[in-house]
Scaffold this motif. Structure first.
Motif, short mmCIF file in Angstrom:
data_model
loop_
_atom_site.label_atom_id
_atom_site.label_comp_id
_atom_site.label_asym_id
_atom_site.label_seq_id
_atom_site.Cartn_x
_atom_site.Cartn_y
_atom_site.Cartn_z
N MET A 1 31.87 52.48 -19.89
CA MET A 1 32.57 53.07 -19.50
C MET A 1 33.86 52.26 -18.82
O MET A 1 33.76 51.95 -17.57
N PRO A 2 34.98 52.05 -19.38
CA PRO A 2 36.09 51.59 -18.49
C PRO A 2 36.60 52.38 -17.49
O PRO A 2 37.34 53.55 -17.86
N SER A 3 36.46 52.01 -16.13
CA SER A 3 37.17 52.68 -15.06
C SER A 3 38.50 52.00 -15.08
O SER A 3 38.72 50.89 -15.72
N HIS A 4 39.71 52.83 -14.27
CA HIS A 4 40.76 52.22 -13.99
C HIS A 4 41.40 53.21 -13.03
O HIS A 4 41.11 54.41 -12.84
N THR A 5 42.27 52.22 -12.17
CA THR A 5 43.01 52.95 -11.12
C THR A 5 44.42 53.02 -11.33
O THR A 5 45.05 52.03 -11.62
N SER A 389 35.81 55.06 -2.10
CA SER A 389 36.22 54.60 -3.31
C SER A 389 35.77 55.69 -4.46
O SER A 389 35.46 55.29 -5.75
N ALA A 390 35.57 57.02 -4.11
CA ALA A 390 35.08 57.85 -5.02
C ALA A 390 36.22 57.88 -6.18
O ALA A 390 37.35 58.02 -6.07
N SER A 391 35.39 57.93 -7.49
CA SER A 391 36.38 58.11 -8.43
C SER A 391 36.21 59.23 -9.34
O SER A 391 35.23 59.99 -9.24
N VAL A 392 37.44 59.74 -9.75
CA VAL A 392 37.40 61.12 -10.52
C VAL A 392 36.72 61.18 -11.69
O VAL A 392 36.72 60.17 -12.57
N ALA A 393 35.82 62.12 -12.04
CA ALA A 393 35.15 62.13 -13.16
C ALA A 393 36.02 62.99 -14.21
O ALA A 393 36.29 64.13 -14.20
N THR A 394 36.27 62.33 -15.26
CA THR A 394 36.99 62.80 -16.22
C THR A 394 36.36 63.64 -17.54
O THR A 394 36.68 64.39 -18.42
N LEU A 417 39.92 56.68 -11.94
CA LEU A 417 39.17 57.31 -12.93
C LEU A 417 37.99 56.52 -13.38
O LEU A 417 37.90 55.29 -13.45
N ASP A 418 36.80 57.51 -13.56
CA ASP A 418 35.54 56.84 -13.99
C ASP A 418 35.73 56.37 -15.27
O ASP A 418 34.91 55.32 -15.71
N ASP A 419 36.32 56.93 -16.04
CA ASP A 419 36.38 56.28 -17.69
C ASP A 419 37.66 56.77 -18.46
O ASP A 419 37.98 58.09 -18.46
N ILE A 420 38.35 55.81 -19.04
CA ILE A 420 39.73 56.16 -19.56
C ILE A 420 39.58 55.90 -20.96
O ILE A 420 40.63 56.29 -21.82
#
Length: 439
Positions: A1-5, A389-394, A417-420
């Protein structure tokens, strides 16, 4: 799962072109696949959802090839002459493909099994199963009316007059497509207008179709046992894809961006109407008509947005654009209230609660109601999210991912984002276009 900021951004400038309209791309492949003769399609959206439609139409007997210049050439099988697929039709993530294809096959004497990915397999299909069963098709669906689902078509099917219980272009289109191979006249009564690409394009392909008004409701009648003729289709740019850039240019200070070749069908362009009510600066350049669809280039400049109460009557014309409208509302001055959005709870994800959670994490002030969100805007100040560093769950939802990417452009510290990966289902070039516009 690729995350991305997605980081705070420079202004969006220059010109860009979004991919072809998804709704029109699906229908172009299906209707060309039902015509007798060769059709050519240019500007087709080549995302995973549309490719699932192409693969399914090939299994049903249409010849579909992509030439090197990006034109798609379709030799149709003919209405009434579809082949029984040798294996299950894998619809991937595409609810549109599934519901329209069920309609297409419901009036042919063939059996087919529909399967899809985890997200699609959770989405209810009863809204098309019910009217198509009235026409004579039979279904064996999984619990809750979900995929996998086996369909046995009826031949001859029975024409019906069907009143849509909820405004849904997909259900309307499924019934009209079933009507193509049904003797007699099949009618759909629409309590509220929904996107009319099916009616426009079927007429272009030579179907006999009438649209009348009765007591303020639209009645669409299709004459069965149709012979569709091939045609060349130019697919306009997808307004749902353009919406992310329209909002981004509206909320990133200093932006001045031209988005070329955007479809502005009034049953789809609600997002432009609402953003203008909020004070957005959106100018239509060289308006024109392409293949029966209104199109223009949009020049969008940064503007101070104000909160509005969104009229629920506009919901069907922008149902997919609410996630990114919520982002615009989070940056506006004052409060934006949305109601009548129950439909968003059964999309690729529950878009009301997922966006409420995501925007809150990014630093917006949001209240969730059963049928919408109330958003208190920052008045243009950057979003200031939680410092960890919480990431948004898409949640496997492409529109959540792209909407929250836009929010990152106007955040203080970026939005992770947790997964793009889901973005590829509808807009594979999204991140590249975003980087080019802001560099």
């Amino acid at each position: 799962m690729p995350s991305h900021t997605f980081q705070p951004s420079a202004p969006l400038t220059g010109r860009l072109r979004v991919p072809g309209d998804k709704s029109i791309s699906h229908r172009a492949l299906m209707f060309a696949g039902l015509a007798v003769g060769q059709s050519r399609i240019t500007g087709l959206l080549e995302g995973e959802d549309v490719l699932a439609t192409a693969a399914a139409m090939r299994q049903l007997g249409a010849r579909i090839e992509r030439s090197e210049d990006g034109t798609w050439i379709v030799d149709g099988a003919g209405v009434g002459s579809l082949l029984e697929p040798k294996q299950a039709l894998d619809m991937g993530n595409s609810g549109t493909s599934t519901r329209l294809m069920m309609g297409l096959l419901a009036s042919h004497a063939i059996s087919a099994t529909f399967i899809g990915d985890a997200s699609l397999s959770g989405r209810p299909m009863n809204r098309v199963i019910d009217p198509l069963s009235q026409m004579g098709a039979t279904f064996e669906a999984s619990p809750g009316g979900t995929l996998p689902c086996m369909l046995r078509g009826a031949s001859p099917a029975v024409p019906i007059t069907y009143r849509l219980p909820v405004a849904s272009a997909q259900v309307k289109s499924a019934v009209l497509l079933a009507g193509l191979n049904t003797p007699g006249i099949t009618r759909v009564i629409e309590p509220a207008p929904t996107r009319d690409h099916t009616e426009r394009m079927l007429t272009g392909f030579g179907a006999k179709l009438e649209v009348t008004e009765d007591n303020g409701e639209r009645v669409i009648a299709i004459h069965g046992e149709a012979d569709l003729k091939p045609m060349d289709v130019v697919v306009p740019g997808d307004p749902s894809s353009a919406a992310f850039f329209i909002v981004a240019a509206s909320i990133v200070p200093g932006s001045d961006l031209v988005i070329e070749n955007v479809g502005l069908n009034p049953t789809r362009a609600g997002i432009v109407t609402v953003l203008r009510q909020m004070g957005a600066d959106i100018e239509e350049l060289s308006p024109r008509e392409v293949g029966g669809e209104p199109v223009a280039d949009l020049r969008v400049r940064h503007a101070r947005l104000k909160g509005v109460d969104v009229d629920p009557a506009i919901v069907p014309s922008m149902v997919d654009e609410f996630p990114v409208l919520f982002v615009a509302a989070a940056l506006a001055e004052g409060t934006t209230r949305t109601t009548g959005l129950e439909e968003l709870r059964v999309k690729e994800s529950d878009r009301i609660s997922v966006m409420a959670e995501a925007l809150t994490l990014a630093g917006a002030r949001v209240e969730e109601q059963e049928d919408g969100l109330t958003i208190h805007g920052t008045g243009g100040e950057p979003l200031h999210g939680t410092p960890d560093s919480a990431s948004v769950a898409t949640r496997l939802d492409h529109r959540i991912a792209m909407s929250m990417a836009v929010s990152g452009l106007v955040s203080r510290d970026g939005v992770r984002l947790d997964d793009i990966a889901p973005i590829a289902t509808s807009f594979p070039s999204f991140i590249d276009l975003l980087e080019n516009a802001t560099s």
